[in-house]
Design a protein around this motif. Sequence first.
Motif, PDB file in Angstrom:
ATOM      1  N   UNK A 134      -3.121  17.749  -3.131  1.00  0.00           N
ATOM      2  CA  UNK A 134      -1.718  18.143  -3.109  1.00  0.00           C
ATOM      3  C   UNK A 134      -1.228  18.890  -4.346  1.00  0.00           C
ATOM      4  N   UNK A 135      -2.117  19.438  -5.142  1.00  0.00           N
ATOM      5  CA  UNK A 135      -1.703  20.191  -6.330  1.00  0.00           C
ATOM      6  C   UNK A 135      -0.705  21.284  -5.944  1.00  0.00           C
ATOM      7  N   UNK A 136       0.347  21.397  -6.719  1.00  0.00           N
ATOM      8  CA  UNK A 136       1.337  22.430  -6.483  1.00  0.00           C
ATOM      9  C   UNK A 136       2.421  22.061  -5.488  1.00  0.00           C
ATOM     10  N   UNK A 137       2.265  20.957  -4.760  1.00  0.00           N
ATOM     11  CA  UNK A 137       3.292  20.540  -3.790  1.00  0.00           C
ATOM     12  C   UNK A 137       4.451  19.897  -4.543  1.00  0.00           C
ATOM     13  N   UNK A 138       5.643  20.274  -4.179  1.00  0.00           N
ATOM     14  CA  UNK A 138       6.835  19.735  -4.837  1.00  0.00           C
ATOM     15  C   UNK A 138       7.714  18.946  -3.880  1.00  0.00           C
ATOM     16  N   UNK A 139       7.238  18.718  -2.675  1.00  0.00           N
ATOM     17  CA  UNK A 139       8.047  18.086  -1.631  1.00  0.00           C
ATOM     18  C   UNK A 139       7.526  16.716  -1.214  1.00  0.00           C
ATOM     19  N   UNK A 140       6.767  16.062  -2.067  1.00  0.00           N
ATOM     20  CA  UNK A 140       6.090  14.830  -1.655  1.00  0.00           C
ATOM     21  C   UNK A 140       6.876  13.571  -1.983  1.00  0.00           C
ATOM     22  N   UNK A 141       6.658  12.556  -1.159  1.00  0.00           N
ATOM     23  CA  UNK A 141       7.150  11.212  -1.428  1.00  0.00           C
ATOM     24  C   UNK A 141       5.991  10.234  -1.230  1.00  0.00           C
ATOM     25  N   UNK A 142       6.121   9.087  -1.858  1.00  0.00           N
ATOM     26  CA  UNK A 142       5.195   7.977  -1.643  1.00  0.00           C
ATOM     27  C   UNK A 142       5.918   6.932  -0.805  1.00  0.00           C
ATOM     28  N   UNK A 143       5.355   6.623   0.340  1.00  0.00           N
ATOM     29  CA  UNK A 143       5.888   5.536   1.145  1.00  0.00           C
ATOM     30  C   UNK A 143       5.265   4.240   0.653  1.00  0.00           C
ATOM     31  N   UNK A 144       6.082   3.288   0.306  1.00  0.00           N
ATOM     32  CA  UNK A 144       5.620   1.957  -0.101  1.00  0.00           C
ATOM     33  C   UNK A 144       5.673   1.082   1.144  1.00  0.00           C
ATOM     34  N   UNK A 165       0.856  -1.177   0.000  1.00  0.00           N
ATOM     35  CA  UNK A 165       0.000   0.000   0.000  1.00  0.00           C
ATOM     36  C   UNK A 165       0.898   1.235   0.000  1.00  0.00           C
ATOM     37  N   UNK A 166       0.325   2.386  -0.294  1.00  0.00           N
ATOM     38  CA  UNK A 166       1.087   3.617  -0.442  1.00  0.00           C
ATOM     39  C   UNK A 166       0.527   4.704   0.452  1.00  0.00           C
ATOM     40  N   UNK A 197       8.426  14.964   2.217  1.00  0.00           N
ATOM     41  CA  UNK A 197       9.742  14.351   2.397  1.00  0.00           C
ATOM     42  C   UNK A 197      10.334  14.714   3.759  1.00  0.00           C
ATOM     43  N   UNK A 198      10.134  15.937   4.212  1.00  0.00           N
ATOM     44  CA  UNK A 198      10.676  16.358   5.510  1.00  0.00           C
ATOM     45  C   UNK A 198      10.004  15.609   6.656  1.00  0.00           C
ATOM     46  N   UNK A 199       8.699  15.338   6.531  1.00  0.00           N
ATOM     47  CA  UNK A 199       8.004  14.570   7.567  1.00  0.00           C
ATOM     48  C   UNK A 199       8.583  13.163   7.681  1.00  0.00           C
ATOM     49  N   UNK A 200       8.845  12.549   6.539  1.00  0.00           N
ATOM     50  CA  UNK A 200       9.421  11.206   6.562  1.00  0.00           C
ATOM     51  C   UNK A 200      10.840  11.237   7.100  1.00  0.00           C
ATOM     52  N   UNK A 205       9.998   1.045   0.603  1.00  0.00           N
ATOM     53  CA  UNK A 205      10.474   1.938  -0.445  1.00  0.00           C
ATOM     54  C   UNK A 205       9.952   3.334  -0.228  1.00  0.00           C
ATOM     55  N   UNK A 206      10.752   4.313  -0.632  1.00  0.00           N
ATOM     56  CA  UNK A 206      10.359   5.717  -0.579  1.00  0.00           C
ATOM     57  C   UNK A 206      10.614   6.280  -1.970  1.00  0.00           C
ATOM     58  N   UNK A 207       9.561   6.813  -2.595  1.00  0.00           N
ATOM     59  CA  UNK A 207       9.628   7.234  -3.988  1.00  0.00           C
ATOM     60  C   UNK A 207       9.236   8.703  -4.130  1.00  0.00           C
ATOM     61  N   UNK A 208      10.019   9.494  -4.866  1.00  0.00           N
ATOM     62  CA  UNK A 208       9.611  10.877  -5.132  1.00  0.00           C
ATOM     63  C   UNK A 208       8.245  10.882  -5.818  1.00  0.00           C
ATOM     64  N   UNK A 209       7.417  11.852  -5.471  1.00  0.00           N
ATOM     65  CA  UNK A 209       6.058  11.920  -6.017  1.00  0.00           C
ATOM     66  C   UNK A 209       5.793  13.350  -6.462  1.00  0.00           C
ATOM     67  N   UNK A 210       5.897  13.577  -7.755  1.00  0.00           N
ATOM     68  CA  UNK A 210       5.743  14.924  -8.304  1.00  0.00           C
ATOM     69  C   UNK A 210       4.663  14.952  -9.368  1.00  0.00           C
TER      70      UNK A 210
END
Length: 117
Positions: free
Chosen positions: A47-57, A2-3, A8-11, A96-101
């Motif tokens: 999250x439109x416009x956010x550039x700091x996101x990651x997806x936690x796998x 699941x995702x 990214x800073x929170x993680x 896994x931690x994946x950039x999400x843009x």
Amino acid sequence: MILHICGAADWAEVGEDGAYRPPSLDDVGFIHCSDFGTAHLPANALYRGRTDLVLLEIDPAKVGVPVRWEDGAPPHPAGVWFPHVYGPIPRSAVVGVHPFTETGDGGFRLPDSLAHR
């Protein structure tokens, strides 16, 4: 798997033996997650416009707390159900931690590292 979408800073604040505990856990009692086919839905809505996101796998078998598939809050118009994690997510459950843009068209889609699974 699941995702979960997070900053990214929170993680990065989660220690090696720590657990991820977003505000939703205190607010609604669970952590909102998605599957590979639905991660774009909350991303595009919230999250439109956010550039700091990651997806936690996340491996749900390793979280050590209940994971329930439920309708969204509010329910999704198409009746989509989402996995909700009823407790903190141990760092060891994140495989896994994946950039999400956003893509060039302004919407989110799975990163290439997840899209072909």
